[in-house]
Motif scaffolding. Sequence first.
Motif, mmCIF file in Angstrom:
data_model
loop_
_atom_site.group_PDB
_atom_site.id
_atom_site.type_symbol
_atom_site.label_atom_id
_atom_site.label_comp_id
_atom_site.label_asym_id
_atom_site.label_seq_id
_atom_site.Cartn_x
_atom_site.Cartn_y
_atom_site.Cartn_z
ATOM 1 N N GLN A 62 -1.731 -10.141 -4.445
ATOM 2 C CA GLN A 62 -0.606 -10.833 -5.088
ATOM 3 C C GLN A 62 0.639 -9.952 -5.160
ATOM 4 O O GLN A 62 1.692 -10.383 -5.635
ATOM 5 C CB GLN A 62 -0.999 -11.249 -6.509
ATOM 6 N N GLY A 63 0.514 -8.690 -4.696
ATOM 7 C CA GLY A 63 1.646 -7.767 -4.756
ATOM 8 C C GLY A 63 1.882 -7.206 -6.143
ATOM 9 O O GLY A 63 2.971 -6.717 -6.457
ATOM 10 N N LYS A 64 0.843 -7.238 -7.023
ATOM 11 C CA LYS A 64 0.998 -6.753 -8.397
ATOM 12 C C LYS A 64 0.339 -5.395 -8.636
ATOM 13 O O LYS A 64 0.506 -4.791 -9.677
ATOM 14 C CB LYS A 64 0.417 -7.782 -9.374
ATOM 15 N N MET A 65 -0.473 -4.943 -7.686
ATOM 16 C CA MET A 65 -1.102 -3.620 -7.772
ATOM 17 C C MET A 65 -1.010 -2.957 -6.403
ATOM 18 O O MET A 65 -1.173 -3.624 -5.383
ATOM 19 C CB MET A 65 -2.579 -3.740 -8.194
ATOM 20 N N THR A 66 -0.725 -1.666 -6.401
ATOM 21 C CA THR A 66 -0.660 -0.951 -5.124
ATOM 22 C C THR A 66 -1.747 0.124 -5.046
ATOM 23 O O THR A 66 -1.818 0.990 -5.927
ATOM 24 C CB THR A 66 0.734 -0.322 -4.881
ATOM 25 N N PRO A 67 -2.610 0.071 -4.027
ATOM 26 C CA PRO A 67 -3.531 1.188 -3.791
ATOM 27 C C PRO A 67 -2.711 2.387 -3.303
ATOM 28 O O PRO A 67 -1.870 2.242 -2.412
ATOM 29 C CB PRO A 67 -4.458 0.667 -2.683
ATOM 30 N N PHE B 24 0.880 -1.174 0.000
ATOM 31 C CA PHE B 24 0.000 0.000 0.000
ATOM 32 C C PHE B 24 0.915 1.220 0.000
ATOM 33 O O PHE B 24 1.864 1.277 0.768
ATOM 34 C CB PHE B 24 -0.901 0.004 1.237
ATOM 35 N N THR B 25 0.631 2.178 -0.868
ATOM 36 C CA THR B 25 1.510 3.342 -0.990
ATOM 37 C C THR B 25 0.860 4.579 -0.370
ATOM 38 O O THR B 25 -0.304 4.876 -0.643
ATOM 39 C CB THR B 25 1.823 3.618 -2.474
ATOM 40 N N LEU C 245 4.773 -2.092 -11.107
ATOM 41 C CA LEU C 245 3.668 -2.288 -10.171
ATOM 42 C C LEU C 245 2.495 -1.404 -10.603
ATOM 43 O O LEU C 245 2.646 -0.189 -10.708
ATOM 44 C CB LEU C 245 4.153 -1.876 -8.769
ATOM 45 N N GLN C 246 1.363 -2.016 -10.890
ATOM 46 C CA GLN C 246 0.192 -1.219 -11.271
ATOM 47 C C GLN C 246 -0.226 -0.337 -10.103
ATOM 48 O O GLN C 246 -0.085 -0.725 -8.937
ATOM 49 C CB GLN C 246 -0.982 -2.143 -11.632
ATOM 50 N N ASP D 267 -8.313 -3.815 -8.261
ATOM 51 C CA ASP D 267 -8.440 -5.273 -8.276
ATOM 52 C C ASP D 267 -7.792 -5.828 -7.005
ATOM 53 O O ASP D 267 -6.564 -5.900 -6.907
ATOM 54 C CB ASP D 267 -7.751 -5.833 -9.528
ATOM 55 N N ILE D 268 -8.617 -6.216 -6.033
ATOM 56 C CA ILE D 268 -8.088 -6.658 -4.733
ATOM 57 C C ILE D 268 -7.227 -7.911 -4.874
ATOM 58 O O ILE D 268 -6.242 -8.079 -4.148
ATOM 59 C CB ILE D 268 -9.246 -6.887 -3.725
ATOM 60 N N ASP D 269 -7.578 -8.800 -5.805
ATOM 61 C CA ASP D 269 -6.749 -10.000 -6.006
ATOM 62 C C ASP D 269 -5.336 -9.620 -6.432
ATOM 63 O O ASP D 269 -4.356 -10.189 -5.943
ATOM 64 C CB ASP D 269 -7.372 -10.924 -7.067
#
Length: 540
Positions: free
Chosen positions: A251-256, A141-142, A167-168, A245-247
């Motif tokens: 998985q560590g592929k997208m950061t809110p 989380f950023t 990282l998306q 996308d919470i999944d």
Amino acid sequence: MSTELKTEIYEEVERRRNFAIISHPDAGKTTLTEKLLLYGGAIHEAGSVKARRAQRKATSDWMAMEQQRGISITSTVLQFEYENCQINLLDTPGHQDFSEDTYRTLSAADNAVMLIDVAKGLEPQTRKLFEVCKMRGIPIFTFVNKLDRPGREPLELLDEIEQELNLQTYAVNWPIGMGDRFKGVLDRQQQKIHLFERSAHGSKEAANTIVDLGDAKIEELLEQDLYYQLKNDLELLDGVGPELDIDLVHQGKMTPVFFGSAMTNFGVELFLNNFLQYALKPGSHESSLGEVPPTYPDFSGFVFKLQANMDPKHRDRVAFIRVCTGRFEKDMTVSHARTGKTVRLSRPQKLFAQERESLDEAYPGDVIGLNNPGVFAIGDTIYTGKKIEYEGIPYFSPELFAILRNPNPSKFKQFQKGITELREEGAVQIMYSVDESKRDPVLAAVGQLQFEVVQYRLENEYGVETLLEPLPYSVARWVEGGWEALEKVGRLFNTTTMKDSMGRPVLLFRNEWNTTQLQQDHPELKLTAIAPVSGQTSTS
């Protein structure tokens, strides 16, 4: 295991959230930690960093040297309740010289909060720690901090994260203005604008006016150019940005991504509320029995940190245990996987920085403190029921080396005790010469400050003044296959052989060029920059 107990463990796991904050020095980590505690009700007033250095000491920086320098040296654990959730905040050192302590702490974290200074963007230490999170697949989380000061364009920062970290990004909230014109944030999920009033040093919770995005009042409350800038940014985000996308987050592929100012409290509460909703709950761990879920019936956990002298009056030693499965109970007897011994856990403690209180039970995701009379080492597993062992925690390659001398023979016992305890807690790596006539330990560190901390603590906690003699090495490599593999290759040049605290061979080099040269000369010799978790311990 009774159905009632299984249900109880499941319910407790569901309400737990566990995370560590990773950042470059001066990004505002200690301030953000304080503000999360403020909103969590764990403290009632937060001092500004300036005030903290002058008089108050930040809750998470309890060691005297940390307070003097205004930096975090050790990792601490801060546990508090918020919105019916049990939050375990694993506070880590911000200074790069103590990154090894952060690596170990990340092994106990389920989530990471990446803190970024809006003016500086991604910095070297943040990138380094991000790689550790990526290696472990930890959700990130950023929080983009210091919006109350001039900084880079938010869209530019999102692009930097995507390009450099692969990282998306998904902006959960969006800033309105920056610096002196920072007015608040838009919560994109709720479509509400949060306008904040500045409070003195952000010591209290920020007053907060909430307006629907479609409310006509917005044009009166915001200056026209800021309002139009917000509309343009939102059109761009909604048009080309991905959906949350919470999944992918898990998985560590997208950061809110959240924007705010920890110093003035803008956006901190919004972050905390969303984090609880999106964060990964305590999950499964790889072990000698395969992957075990947190609801596995028997208790188990591992030691990720040791700390000597948290309470100088009692000269205590505390082992930090991450609970992985089952339910921990006070006075329970557990098996110690490494030694095969049984240990009664009679004085478990709930930790809140230096403050501790007795606890009766704990669940997966929690961190407990246990008095450690020399039984535990970093990476140890404790368990009940069938034997289980989690992967150990490796040492990373040090880059600075120095002989530590004790000029006062009458202090020999105190010197040995201090060195042993500081090594066990991971304050520094200790190596020894293979030449038995050279008995002085060699300190091996990631950064210069580690040396200073060891000397400071030896003097203040053990009453021993020491001398440090730097060595001309910058690279350490462990030998795969141990002493047997080393003996097969015969005499080596441009390297010095040492043994680590477990008696394993380590080769020290002056530079990377020498390292590469030796590997070209002896391709059969396999070297590694990360110490094996376990291995041959004979000292030949």
